[in-house]
Design a protein around this motif. Sequence first.
Motif, short mmCIF file in Angstrom:
data_model
loop_
_atom_site.label_atom_id
_atom_site.label_comp_id
_atom_site.label_asym_id
_atom_site.label_seq_id
_atom_site.Cartn_x
_atom_site.Cartn_y
_atom_site.Cartn_z
N PHE A 173 -10.46 -7.81 19.94
CA PHE A 173 -11.28 -7.18 20.97
C PHE A 173 -12.77 -7.38 20.69
O PHE A 173 -13.55 -7.61 21.60
N THR A 177 -13.71 -10.92 21.62
CA THR A 177 -13.81 -11.06 23.06
C THR A 177 -15.09 -10.43 23.58
O THR A 177 -15.76 -10.99 24.45
N PHE A 178 -15.45 -9.29 23.02
CA PHE A 178 -16.69 -8.61 23.40
C PHE A 178 -17.89 -9.52 23.12
O PHE A 178 -18.78 -9.67 23.96
N SER A 232 -21.01 -6.84 29.05
CA SER A 232 -19.73 -7.26 28.50
C SER A 232 -18.83 -6.05 28.24
O SER A 232 -17.63 -6.11 28.49
N SER A 237 -17.51 -5.03 31.58
CA SER A 237 -16.47 -5.93 32.06
C SER A 237 -15.12 -5.58 31.47
O SER A 237 -14.10 -5.54 32.17
N MET A 238 -15.09 -5.32 30.17
CA MET A 238 -13.83 -4.98 29.51
C MET A 238 -13.34 -3.60 29.96
O MET A 238 -12.15 -3.40 30.18
N CYS A 281 -4.51 -6.12 26.54
CA CYS A 281 -5.31 -7.30 26.22
C CYS A 281 -5.61 -8.13 27.47
O CYS A 281 -6.73 -8.57 27.67
N ALA A 285 -8.17 -6.26 29.53
CA ALA A 285 -9.51 -6.27 28.93
C ALA A 285 -10.14 -7.66 29.01
O ALA A 285 -11.32 -7.79 29.31
N PHE A 286 -9.34 -8.70 28.77
CA PHE A 286 -9.88 -10.05 28.78
C PHE A 286 -10.03 -10.59 30.20
O PHE A 286 -10.98 -11.29 30.51
N GLY A 316 -9.92 -8.67 33.15
CA GLY A 316 -10.54 -7.75 34.10
C GLY A 316 -9.64 -7.49 35.30
O GLY A 316 -8.41 -7.49 35.19
#
Length: 86
Positions: free
Chosen positions: A10, A13-14, A33, A36-37, A66, A69-70, A72
């Motif tokens: 996570f 990805t952030f 960011s 977005s998550m 996941c 979060a990735f 959206g």
Amino acid sequence: MPLWGIGLMFFGTFLLFALAHYISKSKHPFKRSLLSMAVGILTLVAVNLSGSVTGVYLPISLVSVCVSAFGGVPGVTLMLGLNLFF
């Protein structure tokens, strides 16, 4: 997968989202960011909360969190479409 691995995924990805927002000349790349998550995860929660009315829900698992979060909102929409057909 261990908990630290999930957290590292996570965080990575952030940072990737923050870099993308920085390259696109956003004023607040870290805030964008994180937003977005968070919007993706909140969309997953909203789908599950409205599941009693609509009859559609997505199970909460590591994979679904996941993807939301990735990916959206498009990631949650993709999971809903796959849930519809499979």
